[in-house]
Design an enzyme around this catalytic site. Structure first.
Site, PDB file in Angstrom:
ATOM      1  NE  ARG A 239      -6.920  11.987   3.032  1.00  0.00           N
ATOM      2  CZ  ARG A 239      -8.084  11.363   2.998  1.00  0.00           C
ATOM      3  NH1 ARG A 239      -8.725  11.078   4.128  1.00  0.00           N
ATOM      4  NH2 ARG A 239      -8.628  11.010   1.848  1.00  0.00           N
ATOM      5  CD  GLU A 268      -3.436   7.088   7.275  1.00  0.00           C
ATOM      6  OE1 GLU A 268      -3.937   6.354   6.406  1.00  0.00           O
ATOM      7  OE2 GLU A 268      -4.032   8.046   7.775  1.00  0.00           O
ATOM      8  CG  HIS A 286      -7.781   6.102   6.770  1.00  0.00           C
ATOM      9  ND1 HIS A 286      -6.799   6.788   6.105  1.00  0.00           N
ATOM     10  CD2 HIS A 286      -8.943   6.703   6.433  1.00  0.00           C
ATOM     11  CE1 HIS A 286      -7.338   7.765   5.380  1.00  0.00           C
ATOM     12  NE2 HIS A 286      -8.645   7.731   5.569  1.00  0.00           N
TER      13      HIS A 286
HETATM   14  C1  GLV Z   1     -11.309   8.566   3.272  1.00  0.00           C
HETATM   15  O1  GLV Z   1     -10.409   8.921   3.988  1.00  0.00           O
HETATM   16  C2  GLV Z   1     -11.806   9.318   2.168  1.00  0.00           C
HETATM   17  O2  GLV Z   1     -11.263  10.379   1.843  1.00  0.00           O
HETATM   18  O3  GLV Z   1     -12.779   8.853   1.554  1.00  0.00           O
END
Ligand code: GLV
Ligand code: GLV
Length: 329
Positions: A239, A268, A286
């Protein structure tokens, strides 16, 4: 007949199962994240919500949806976008979508970044496209081999373990840090526990696999980055806010870090413009879990959790099991 709201269309056929379930299903008509107001308005009165990590579900949004809400099914492994405490207090079930498929996808992407950084794949590709390839040269795009280097894994959960397993193929030394040592993992993966400072000081590559919590927010900051080996690489597929992007830009500018591979960002979808201008940084949008295999699995799990909860069965992957037990007391 229950009411279900899906905040955004997801790939694959999972949503067909929901729309064919005999419930009243509304799928957002927008192919973008909803604003807070839109989400509160559209989800008002629903029994089940299928949402994404780009939807922030806090107490206020829960109030707007109403007390009839039974389940929030988060189409993601991470659930830092949801105020779990508020949901638990209201007796709302929350589920996520962890699976081998997703974990393997994230581990693969982590390795794609590690290798692309060490072998300068993105820079080299860019040079070729720009017409700067004049034939073999002895000294262009010299990278660093990962063989024999030390990989530091912060967070040895399922994803961290899958990253570790892949490192054996490269004969790397793997050290890990987590809240308490994991002797079982040490045996099966051949990894060694290190306290955070030692991990930072010894690793040539540091990769992050912890969830975002108050404890991990900006855990990689000026202080911790300057405890790293000078010239090491940082990879983040977990993250964004685990890393202070501001401090990272400084450490890269200064050469303290040789490079960074980032799939997630502090704020983001905004990215520090200086990061974008740096050649030793690889930026992906991401997409660590973006494989057909992973997303099909996530869709199936997210839909199954809703249908189970609505039919009174315990859904899999409850984030807080307490809620289920309290509801069924
Ligand atoms: C993606 O970042 C997830 O948490 O699935
Ligand atoms: C989840 O599986 C993790 O590795 O954090």
């Amino acid at each position: 007949m229950a009411k279900i709201f899906v905040t955004r269309k997801i790939p694959g056929s999972a949503l067909d199962k929901l729309t064919n379930s005999g419930n009243e299903v509304v799928i957002s008509e927008f192919d973008r994240p909803l604003t807070r107001e839109e989400l509160s308005e559209k989800a008002k009165g629903v029994d089940a919500l299928l949402c994404l990590l780009t939807d922030k579900i806090d107490g206020e949004v829960l109030n707007a949806i109403g007390p009839q809400l039974k389940i929030i099914s988060n189409y993601a492994v991470g659930f830092d976008n949801i105020d779990i405490e508020a949901a638990t207090k209201k007796g709302v079930l929350v589920t996520n979508t962890p699976s081998d498929e997703v974990n393997e996808a994230v581990a693969e992407h982590t390795w794609a970044l590690i290798l692309s950084l060490s072998r300068r794949i993105v820079e080299a590709d860019e040079a070729v496209r720009r017409g700067a390839y004049y034939g073999w040269e002895p000294d262009i795009f010299l990278g660093r081999s990962v063989v024999g280097k030390t990989l530091g894994i912060i967070g040895l959960g399922r994803i961290g373990s899958m990253v570790a397993r892949r490192a054996t193929g490269y004969n790397m030394e793997v050290i890990y840090y987590k809240r308490s040592p994991d002797p079982e993992a040490e045996k099966t993966l051949g990894v060694r526990f290190a306290v955070l400072d030692e991990l930072l000081a010894k690793s040539d590559f540091v990769t992050l696999h912890v969830p975002l919590t108050d404890e991990t927010r900006h855990m990689i900051n000026h202080e911790t980055m300057y405890k790293m080996k000078r010239g090491a690489y940082l990879v983040n597929t977990a993250r964004g806010p685990i890393v202070s992007e501001h401090d990272l830009v400084e450490a890269l500018r200064d050469g303290q870090l040789a490079g960074a591979g980032l799939d997630v960002f502090d704020n983001e979808p905004n990215i520090d413009p200086e990061l974008i201008s740096m050649e030793n940084v690889i930026l992906t949008p991401h997409i660590a879990s973006a494989t057909h295999e992973a997303r099909d699995k996530m869709g199936g799990q997210a839909v199954a959790a809703i249908l189970d909860a609505l039919s009174g069965q315990k859904p899999q992957n409850l984030v807080d099991e307490k809620v289920w037990h309290n509801r069924n007391k």
